[in-house]
Design a protein around this motif. Sequence first.
Motif, PDB file in Angstrom:
ATOM      1  N   TYR A 609       0.811  -1.220   0.000  1.00 36.25           N
ATOM      2  CA  TYR A 609       0.000   0.000   0.000  1.00 36.25           C
ATOM      3  C   TYR A 609       0.844   1.269   0.000  1.00 36.25           C
ATOM      4  CZ  TYR A 609      -4.194  -2.790   0.810  1.00 36.25           C
ATOM      5  OH  TYR A 609      -5.232  -3.684   0.679  1.00 36.25           O
ATOM      6  N   ASN A 610       2.113   1.149   0.323  1.00 36.74           N
ATOM      7  CA  ASN A 610       2.989   2.325   0.303  1.00 36.74           C
ATOM      8  C   ASN A 610       3.714   2.483  -1.033  1.00 36.74           C
ATOM      9  OD1 ASN A 610       4.566   0.081   0.563  1.00 36.74           O
ATOM     10  ND2 ASN A 610       5.978   0.971   2.074  1.00 36.74           N
ATOM     11  N   HIS A 611       3.398   1.636  -1.992  1.00 37.70           N
ATOM     12  CA  HIS A 611       4.001   1.711  -3.329  1.00 37.70           C
ATOM     13  C   HIS A 611       2.851   1.712  -4.332  1.00 37.70           C
ATOM     14  CE1 HIS A 611       7.027   1.270  -6.442  1.00 37.70           C
ATOM     15  NE2 HIS A 611       6.331   0.265  -6.952  1.00 37.70           N
ATOM     16  N   THR A 612       2.404   2.895  -4.749  1.00 38.46           N
ATOM     17  CA  THR A 612       1.173   3.010  -5.524  1.00 38.46           C
ATOM     18  C   THR A 612       1.415   3.700  -6.856  1.00 38.46           C
ATOM     19  OG1 THR A 612       0.583   5.150  -4.555  1.00 38.46           O
ATOM     20  CG2 THR A 612      -0.160   3.169  -3.398  1.00 38.46           C
ATOM     21  N   SER A 613       0.440   3.582  -7.733  1.00 42.78           N
ATOM     22  CA  SER A 613       0.429   4.286  -9.014  1.00 42.78           C
ATOM     23  C   SER A 613      -0.984   4.758  -9.286  1.00 42.78           C
ATOM     24  CB  SER A 613       0.912   3.380 -10.150  1.00 42.78           C
ATOM     25  OG  SER A 613       0.073   2.241 -10.281  1.00 42.78           O
ATOM     26  N   ARG A 614      -1.103   5.875  -9.993  1.00 37.88           N
ATOM     27  CA  ARG A 614      -2.415   6.446 -10.278  1.00 37.88           C
ATOM     28  C   ARG A 614      -3.166   5.611 -11.317  1.00 37.88           C
ATOM     29  NH1 ARG A 614      -4.576  10.661  -7.059  1.00 37.88           N
ATOM     30  NH2 ARG A 614      -2.815  11.750  -6.148  1.00 37.88           N
ATOM     31  N   ALA A 615      -4.492   5.542 -11.158  1.00 43.74           N
ATOM     32  CA  ALA A 615      -5.350   4.885 -12.142  1.00 43.74           C
ATOM     33  C   ALA A 615      -6.022   5.973 -12.967  1.00 43.74           C
ATOM     34  CB  ALA A 615      -6.401   4.016 -11.452  1.00 43.74           C
ATOM     35  N   GLY A 616      -5.474   6.222 -14.161  1.00 40.64           N
ATOM     36  CA  GLY A 616      -6.049   7.247 -15.021  1.00 40.64           C
ATOM     37  C   GLY A 616      -5.961   8.617 -14.382  1.00 40.64           C
ATOM     38  N   ASN A 617      -6.850   9.510 -14.799  1.00 40.38           N
ATOM     39  CA  ASN A 617      -6.876  10.875 -14.284  1.00 40.38           C
ATOM     40  C   ASN A 617      -7.891  10.955 -13.156  1.00 40.38           C
ATOM     41  OD1 ASN A 617      -6.502  13.563 -13.960  1.00 40.38           O
ATOM     42  ND2 ASN A 617      -7.713  14.177 -15.736  1.00 40.38           N
TER      43      ASN A 617
END
Length: 968
Positions: A609-617
């Motif tokens: 949970y501390n390593h995330t990436s955005r899902a779209g805008n």
Amino acid sequence: MLPTVSALSGREGLTEDRDTASESLPKAGPAAALLCPGPGASLLPHGAGAGDLELVRRAVDFTSPLFRPAAGFPLGSSLRDALYFTDNGQIIFPESDYQIFSYPNPLPTGFTGWDPVALVAPFWDDADFSTGQGTIFYQEYETLYGEHSLPVLQAESWIRKITNNGGFKARWTLKVTWVNAHAYPAQWTLGSNTYQAILSTDGSRSYALFLYQSGGMQWDVAQRSGNLVLMGFSSGDGYFENSPLMSQPVWEKYRPDRFLNSSSGKSATLSHLSWSQALVWPPCTVQPPTGLGGMWHRPGSSWYLLHPWIQHRAGEGEGWCGPGRARVPWGPRCRPGSSPRPPDAPGQGTFNATGVLLSRNGSVVSASFDGWAAVSVIALSNILHASASLPPEYQNRTEGLLGVWNNNPEDDFRMPNGSTIPPGSSEEMLFHYGMTWQINGTGLLGKRNDQLPSNFTPVFYSQLQKNSSWAEDLISNCHGDSSCIYDTLALRNASIGFHMRAISKTYKQVNATLNQYPPSINGGRVVEAYKGQTTLIQYTSNAEDATFTLGDNCTDFKLFENGTLLWTPKSLEPFTLEILARSAKIGLVSALQPRTVVCHCSAESQCLYNHTSRAGNSSLEVAGCKCDGRTFGRYCERSKDACEEPCFPSVRCIPGKGCEACPPHLTGDGRHCAAPGSSFLCRNQSCPVNYCYNQGHCYISQTLGCQPTCTCPPAFTDSLCFLAGNNFSPTVHLEPPLRVIQLLLSEEENASMAEVNASVAYILGTLDMRAFLRNSQVNRINSPAPASGSPIQHWMVISEFQYRPWGPVINFLNNQLLAAVVEAFLHQVPRRSEESRNHVVFQPISREDVWDVTALNVSTLKAYFKCSGYKGYDLVYSPQSGFTCVSPCSRGYCDHGGQCQHLPSGPRCRCIGLWPGGHGFQSQTFFIFNFLRRSVIPSPRLECSGAFSLTATSASRVHAILLPQPPE
């Protein structure tokens, strides 16, 4: 001269003047074009002496450790966070840390953009370092803070020259050099390769530079048994480029040092890898000013108030985003990376000068100074009413007619000498206080031409009240409002008094609002959930009457009025969660946008949970996954299996077991296959001089007992490249004129010229037929503002496409292009990012919005293509195949069953004598052998009727000549 290219994802070479109606666009090359940087390009210094690290394992396949650029690496439309290189001439961007393979076999179709692996390939083919020969050097350069490194400076110089991007400054660079790499199997194959790949990025644009050592690419193409070498790149999400050599004869593919830029003696290619700038998600921008309408912004609060006169055209106010993302009832919701902006409806406008933003909304004119202080003026009944607005930083720093901003009303009437008068003082005292702040000279509203006399005294309210009996009807509508009564009596105008009462009432309402706080929202600022499982978060407020609602309809969320939030994530569809708390008593609303992190890993124990990436805008973040040793993939959804890495072409893989045996006549493990043999078997053999005709390539074949063998161009049918007859694609003799169209486009995103150029290029570059070259003009067209007030911009774009002789390109460009363009703009998929770049969404267009500028018919195009090779080939056109070089031998050239041969001087017929016999027709053939390297060749065309003429040439070693016989 160095070629230039304008990268379509950036702003290189584009200039813009927003005050002009027409904007020019320099000509740009195609996106991701592979370009030669010019003479003199050589490998960058490499090896231990250059500070490189060495990586080699004496194994058939191996990979490097993962590299993790600090700012990420833009590739296609994605921002990659890790990459590695292999022994097989690739730099790979894996979906996860556990999807690490060496992929020895190139893709048989070349790169398509939607390949299963994202990679950059300077020379992708099966290499072998297991015998102790060859090595790999690499070095990683981080130049985030302007550090200097000679290899990086050289790479920057090449990129700037080729792309005409003088501002490119590398932030991260990787140099990999394959030295004396041998083909698999190294113990049998001849020759080695030495080449280099350089990846470089400034954080938003990325480039790959391929360099090949002159004379250092020596693999023997005759020994390649599988798919041929592949050079170029694929982003895996739609962007790709194949090297120009991929469409050339096979022996040229294996000699990029000779054929990519033969004039320089060295060779290099540059590829622009990224089209979309990396998505950066800033906090919500605080827009100036706050507290408009003459009301102070309450210090310490996390919300902002709207100017009372600025209203949205649909009745909803245009508020400003604030740090706490709370708002008054009529304010809009704050979005990450967005900045609410009032639309330029009729009667509205903005003027921007250095340090001053002047805006007009009807009769209200507001000036913002450096985004901090603001003054608004409204004209009612020919009287100006002024109000001021300041940000919280001005607290305890104000003085003058508007008082001292320190939450202490007792000292608001402070004079320049520091003394004060009580708030309840008489009008005469207040007038004396006001005159102490008189400005000598030019003031905010200019310099007065009629100076007040020194003994000027105004008419006070108490004086007007004594003589107000005549005006009881005038002041009856004031309902006791002192400001209304004073203006009505002093100016003998009820309308002015009525307007003053309305303004005074508005000020009082806003003051009442400013003296109240919106309800607080207390609860988790980060919401984490695992796919399919329900997470409960409880939110509370300090306001007893607060009710909670969702700002948007998010299907996976349910929020009860008491603040209980339930989240059951079912998909990764982007959304923005906004929680609203409304106080019914005071009518104020607070908004909270917590971080939402969903884990889609196969097992909950794998979630990071501390390593995330955005899902779209959106505000949705996807947690990373730490796969165990048996799984891999972005979500650890794939189980490791011997079949995950492809086998040798035509070899089947059995799940759970691995690759089957190599094809017949090849040996290996099923993933690596090669012809059996020994490198010493044919060591002393060489090809005879001029053994192959017509630019055929000679090699010594181990499988044929060390005999010389020819690899021929596609036109030839025999083993020596002498007899033609096969069809082949023509070459471009003269570059044909471009296919040119004009488009009229509209958009409502206030896009810049660079963004329109990039967006149109992206759309046209994704047509079914990839023939788009560039946009030569992008002009903004001035047009009257629409009645709706929507800020629509109109653009005229000139787009250019390339004619090519092969496939259905010509038919598409001449007969289907305009309809395809209309269709492409009709079905756009909105894809927003922090900077639009190539994501502008245009309004749908019709056939009337696109028309021809230049188009060439088939007969005109025919002059630009040539059948290079033997004489007598015909250039034949068909809509599906384009132009094809066709031998008359394949079109019934010979009569009466004669056999056709296509020779250097053209097609010739070989006749067979036929005569009736007892059981039908019989034939007899008589041969004359000429051992003096001469042959007897029939004259141009024979009807095969008995007459025969011969011509002698010195063309081949032995030829058989048919002599027709008369019938019995």
